[in-house]
Design an enzyme around this catalytic site. Sequence first.
Site, PDB file in Angstrom:
ATOM      1  N   ASN A 112      43.672  42.566  30.268  1.00 48.96           N
ATOM      2  CA  ASN A 112      43.209  42.127  31.587  1.00 48.96           C
ATOM      3  C   ASN A 112      42.507  43.295  32.259  1.00 48.96           C
ATOM      4  OD1 ASN A 112      43.062  40.491  33.979  1.00 48.96           O
ATOM      5  ND2 ASN A 112      44.757  41.680  34.824  1.00 48.96           N
ATOM      6  N   HIS A 114      41.974  44.771  36.131  1.00 46.84           N
ATOM      7  CA  HIS A 114      42.511  44.617  37.485  1.00 46.84           C
ATOM      8  C   HIS A 114      41.774  45.584  38.414  1.00 46.84           C
ATOM      9  CE1 HIS A 114      45.372  43.732  40.618  1.00 46.84           C
ATOM     10  NE2 HIS A 114      45.526  45.032  40.814  1.00 46.84           N
TER      11      HIS A 114
HETATM   12  C1  GRF Z   1      37.275  41.342  39.028  1.00 49.91           C
HETATM   13  O1  GRF Z   1      37.359  42.114  40.189  1.00 49.91           O
HETATM   14  C2  GRF Z   1      38.435  41.647  38.120  1.00 49.91           C
HETATM   15  O2  GRF Z   1      38.880  42.955  38.227  1.00 49.91           O
HETATM   16  C3  GRF Z   1      39.494  40.704  38.641  1.00 49.91           C
HETATM   17  O3  GRF Z   1      38.801  39.541  39.002  1.00 49.91           O
HETATM   18  C4  GRF Z   1      37.459  39.854  39.322  1.00 49.91           C
HETATM   19  C5  GRF Z   1      36.604  39.005  38.447  1.00 49.91           C
HETATM   20  O4  GRF Z   1      35.247  39.107  38.771  1.00 49.91           O
HETATM   21  N1  GRF Z   1      40.512  40.489  37.654  1.00 49.91           N
HETATM   22  P1  GRF Z   1      34.157  38.489  37.804  1.00 49.91           P
HETATM   23  O5  GRF Z   1      34.467  36.998  37.703  1.00 49.91           O
HETATM   24  O6  GRF Z   1      34.259  39.175  36.491  1.00 49.91           O
HETATM   25  O7  GRF Z   1      32.844  38.713  38.486  1.00 49.91           O
END
Ligand code: GRF
Length: 223
Positions: A112, A114
Site C-alpha cells: 500500500n 500511504h
Molecule cells: C494517495 O494519496 C495515496 O497515498 C492514498 O490515496 C491517494 C490515492 O490517490 N492511499 P490516487 O488515486 O493515486 O490519485
Amino acid sequence: MAAPLKVAVLISGRGSNLQALIDAFGPEAADSPVKIALVLSNRPDAPGLERAAKAGLKTEIVDHKAFQTREDFDVAIDREIRAAGAEFVVLAGFMRLLTAQFVTTWKDKLVNIHPALLPSFPGLDTHQRALQAGVRFHGATVHFVRHETDSGPIIAQSLVAVRPGDTEETLGARVLQTEHRLYPLALRLIAEGHVRVEGERAIVGGQTRYPENVLLNPMSPTA
Ligand code: GRF
C-alpha cells in the site's frame, strides 16, 4: 531477465498513482520488471479505470455495494486477481478495509502507499493532521499490508519539508508528487528481488543500496 512480476493494482478513485505505475511499467515500458495484469476498482465510476483502459490494460469492476459482507467482497476480488494471473497486489488509493483472511492470504505480496511518514498519521486526513501537529517533515510510505490499518513493514519513504504557510492542499500536492516517484521505485525494488521481510521489518537490498534507493530526500540535489 527474470519473468516480470505480475501485479493487480486496486483502486477506488482518481488513480494518479496508478498512472505513475502505468508510466513506469505499462505496455509501453521496455524490459519492465513488473507487468500490470489487472486494474480492479470497487467503484464503477473511478476515473482511474479510464487511465487503465487508455493504456490497454485489463480492468474489472467489483462493486462492494453488491456484497452483503466484507468477506464475500474479498473472496470476489481474490478470484479476479487470480483469474488475471496476478501474483502480487498493489493498493493505489483503494478505499476498502480488507479482511484478515485476504491480508493473510496475500501476506508479503500486498503493498500500500500511504500519504504520511508511518507510523505517524495512519488513517485519513493525514496532511491536515501533520500541519496541526506542527511536524517539520511529512511524506509518504510504501509498506507491506498487515491487518491493522496502515501498518506493516516499511519498504520506502519519501520526505517532504513542511513550509511556512503550507495548507492541506499545498502540502498534499507536494507529497503526491513524491508518491508518484516512490511507488514505482518501491515496486521495482520488490520485483527485482531486493526486498525481504525479516520479523516485521522490510530489509532492502543489503547495506550498500540503503538508504539512497528507498529514501527520497528533499535536501538532495536529485530529489
Ligand atoms: C494517495 O494519496 C495515496 O497515498 C492514498 O490515496 C491517494 C490515492 O490517490 N492511499 P490516487 O488515486 O493515486 O490519485
